[in-house]
Motif scaffolding. Structure first.
Motif, mmCIF file in Angstrom:
data_model
loop_
_atom_site.group_PDB
_atom_site.id
_atom_site.type_symbol
_atom_site.label_atom_id
_atom_site.label_comp_id
_atom_site.label_asym_id
_atom_site.label_seq_id
_atom_site.Cartn_x
_atom_site.Cartn_y
_atom_site.Cartn_z
ATOM 1 N N LEU A 1 -6.533 -1.965 -9.813
ATOM 2 C CA LEU A 1 -7.333 -0.879 -9.262
ATOM 3 C C LEU A 1 -7.845 0.038 -10.369
ATOM 4 C CD1 LEU A 1 -5.149 0.034 -6.154
ATOM 5 C CD2 LEU A 1 -7.392 -1.070 -6.115
ATOM 6 N N ARG A 2 -7.003 0.305 -11.340
ATOM 7 C CA ARG A 2 -7.447 1.108 -12.470
ATOM 8 C C ARG A 2 -8.593 0.405 -13.196
ATOM 9 N NH1 ARG A 2 -3.735 2.320 -17.738
ATOM 10 N NH2 ARG A 2 -3.846 0.055 -17.775
ATOM 11 N N GLU B 1 -11.829 0.879 -11.267
ATOM 12 C CA GLU B 1 -12.356 2.235 -11.409
ATOM 13 C C GLU B 1 -12.979 2.449 -12.786
ATOM 14 O OE1 GLU B 1 -10.906 6.913 -11.369
ATOM 15 O OE2 GLU B 1 -9.423 5.303 -11.176
ATOM 16 N N ALA C 1 -10.854 3.961 -6.811
ATOM 17 C CA ALA C 1 -11.589 2.746 -7.185
ATOM 18 C C ALA C 1 -12.753 2.498 -6.240
ATOM 19 C CB ALA C 1 -10.639 1.547 -7.202
ATOM 20 N N ARG C 2 -12.533 2.711 -4.947
ATOM 21 C CA ARG C 2 -13.619 2.504 -3.976
ATOM 22 C C ARG C 2 -14.763 3.480 -4.215
ATOM 23 N NH1 ARG C 2 -12.680 -0.672 0.902
ATOM 24 N NH2 ARG C 2 -14.589 0.296 1.656
ATOM 25 N N GLU D 1 0.835 -1.196 0.000
ATOM 26 C CA GLU D 1 0.000 0.000 0.000
ATOM 27 C C GLU D 1 0.879 1.259 0.000
ATOM 28 O OE1 GLU D 1 -4.315 -1.211 1.635
ATOM 29 O OE2 GLU D 1 -2.843 -0.832 3.201
ATOM 30 N N ASP E 1 -4.927 5.290 -5.734
ATOM 31 C CA ASP E 1 -5.759 4.565 -6.694
ATOM 32 C C ASP E 1 -6.870 3.788 -5.997
ATOM 33 O OD1 ASP E 1 -4.110 5.551 -8.642
ATOM 34 O OD2 ASP E 1 -3.014 3.683 -8.984
ATOM 35 N N THR E 2 -6.595 3.313 -4.795
ATOM 36 C CA THR E 2 -7.609 2.576 -4.028
ATOM 37 C C THR E 2 -8.787 3.477 -3.685
ATOM 38 O OG1 THR E 2 -5.898 1.148 -3.054
ATOM 39 C CG2 THR E 2 -8.025 1.213 -1.952
ATOM 40 N N ARG F 1 -1.857 -1.637 -8.999
ATOM 41 C CA ARG F 1 -2.388 -0.413 -9.603
ATOM 42 C C ARG F 1 -3.135 -0.725 -10.906
ATOM 43 N NH1 ARG F 1 1.460 4.445 -10.229
ATOM 44 N NH2 ARG F 1 -0.569 5.510 -10.296
ATOM 45 N N VAL G 1 -0.620 3.445 -4.638
ATOM 46 C CA VAL G 1 -1.648 2.414 -4.498
ATOM 47 C C VAL G 1 -2.809 2.935 -3.658
ATOM 48 C CG1 VAL G 1 -2.160 0.184 -3.420
ATOM 49 C CG2 VAL G 1 -0.155 0.422 -4.891
ATOM 50 N N LEU H 1 -9.896 -4.131 -1.856
ATOM 51 C CA LEU H 1 -9.588 -4.051 -3.282
ATOM 52 C C LEU H 1 -8.135 -4.446 -3.553
ATOM 53 C CD1 LEU H 1 -11.420 -0.791 -4.415
ATOM 54 C CD2 LEU H 1 -12.265 -3.144 -4.313
ATOM 55 N N VAL H 2 -7.250 -4.043 -2.666
ATOM 56 C CA VAL H 2 -5.848 -4.440 -2.794
ATOM 57 C C VAL H 2 -5.717 -5.941 -2.547
ATOM 58 C CG1 VAL H 2 -3.525 -4.123 -1.850
ATOM 59 C CG2 VAL H 2 -5.050 -2.148 -2.124
#
Length: 371
Positions: free
Chosen positions: A258-259, A262, A33-34, A22, A29-30, A255, A26, A181-182
């Motif tokens: 996560l992208r 999103e 995405a969340r 993390e 991006d988290t 990443r 990261v 998500l990670v």
């Protein structure tokens, strides 16, 4: 033990990774995405009939995930045979519909018990429509499509594979501060690296991603269409998976995923807006062209599957066959639907809805990440 692409990777490290995951990038991006996932989940819950989205997105996800494995069918065929897979569908269409069945079977499983290695086995079994279990024979490897040389050889030995799957399962439910998500991104790499089955690992792994997000409470239903993102970025997907194995490049891999979350959530939000606008237009067209009036059940029939039959209208709306036929015929005459003969059956196609579902939208610029 040094990793070698042609040697079984029995030394695949257990989870959690021995690395900083993390990072600031990261975490940034988290958060994005969340937020996108939360917006998608709320928009889906506000839909008068969420089945419109659940039915369609699950089929599109099945199509895209299967296409990654070179199992190719058309959106048209997929929806046409969705409620009658035993009909004249092609083998690839039937295989893709099995993926959707496996997704829904997985949802039923996690409603009863937590996600685990046994869930993965049951999902893979449903995909293949025959009993599946972990690999027991050596010889499995991932090869270069052009040269057929080994790019990666997964662990071998039933005991080794089961031990690593057990660790994977424990990590899914580990009580630490890693964002779900990670954790999904990390566990997806690990599952694909274990490669526990003779076949179906990619499709099973992608279903497990959605199941995990539902179990973690980030989605109420399987409305994430992540496989289209993977198809768009297929080379990066495999390159970054391998980079974790070769170089421990966890940040770029996480990443990337996560992208994808999103972008996928944002694109699906756009589809929801288009679908709801079309529903309002069709609702008015039903009032203007038929005697159905404010019968919302007819609207639901036309949007829960782009292909409707007279029998669907009879069953859902509680009307006679002549009435159902007259409604559908009036909508065909008015250009709202198209009709198609399929053997003895007659299908009524909501072509505008099908176009929204099938159309690919460009990824949002705000979600771009350069590695």
């Amino acid at each position: 033990m040094t990793w070698s692409p042609s040697e079984p990777y029995n030394a695949l490290p257990l989870l959690p990774p021995n690395a900083e995951i993390e990072t600031k990038a990261v975490l940034r991006d988290t958060i994005r995405a969340r937020a996108a996932l939360a917006s998608l989940n709320e928009a889906a819950k506000r839909m008068p009939n969420p089945l419109v989205l659940v039915n369609s997105i699950s089929l599109l996800e099945a199509q895209a995930s299967s296409e990654i494995e070179n199992i190719v069918t058309t959106t048209d065929d997929l929806f046409r045979y969705a409620h009658d897979p035993a009909a004249a569908a092609s083998p690839d269409t039937k295989e893709t519909l099995s993926y959707r069945a496996a997704l829904f079977a997985g949802l039923e499983i996690i409603a009863r018990r937590p996600l685990s290695a046994s869930t993965a086995i049951e999902v893979c079994t449903t995909i293949h429509r025959r009993e599946m279990d972990v690999r027991t024979l050596p010889g499995t490897y991932i090869g270069n499509p052009a040269t057929h040389e080994a790019i990666y050889t997964p662990p071998v030995g039933e005991g080794v594979i089961r031990d690593k799957l057990s660790n994977w399962s424990e990590y899914l439910h580990r009580d630490d501060e890693i964002d779900p998500l990670v954790r999904m991104a990390i566990s997806h790499y690990q599952f694909e690296a274990i490669h526990p089955f003779e076949d179906g690992n990619g499709r099973t792994g992608r279903i497990l991603n959605v199941l995990y997000l539902v179990q973690a409470g980030l989605l109420d239903a399987p409305i994430l269409y992540l496989s289209r993102y993977i198809i768009r970025n297929k080379n990066d997907y495999y390159r970054l998976l391998l980079a974790v194995t070769q170089d421990g490049a966890w940040e770029d891999w996480v990443r990337f995923m996560l992208r994808g979350l999103e972008q996928t959530a944002q694109e699906t939000l756009g589809k929801i807006d288009e679908i709801q606008s079309l529903q309002e237009a069709v609702r008015q067209e039903i009032r203007d062209l038929t005697t159905a009036g404010r019968n919302s059940d007819l609207l639901d029939v036309l949007f829960e599957n782009p292909y409707a039959r007279i029998a669907n209208v009879i069953d859902r709306c509680g009307v006679s066959r002549p009435t159902a036929a007259s409604w559908l015929n009036a909508l065909v005459a008015g250009g709202v639907l198209r009709d198609l003969r399929l053997g003895r059956d007659r299908l009524f196609i909501n072509a505008r809805f099908l176009d929204i579902l099938a159309r690919s939208t460009p990824p949002p610029r705000s979600a771009e990440v350069l590695f």
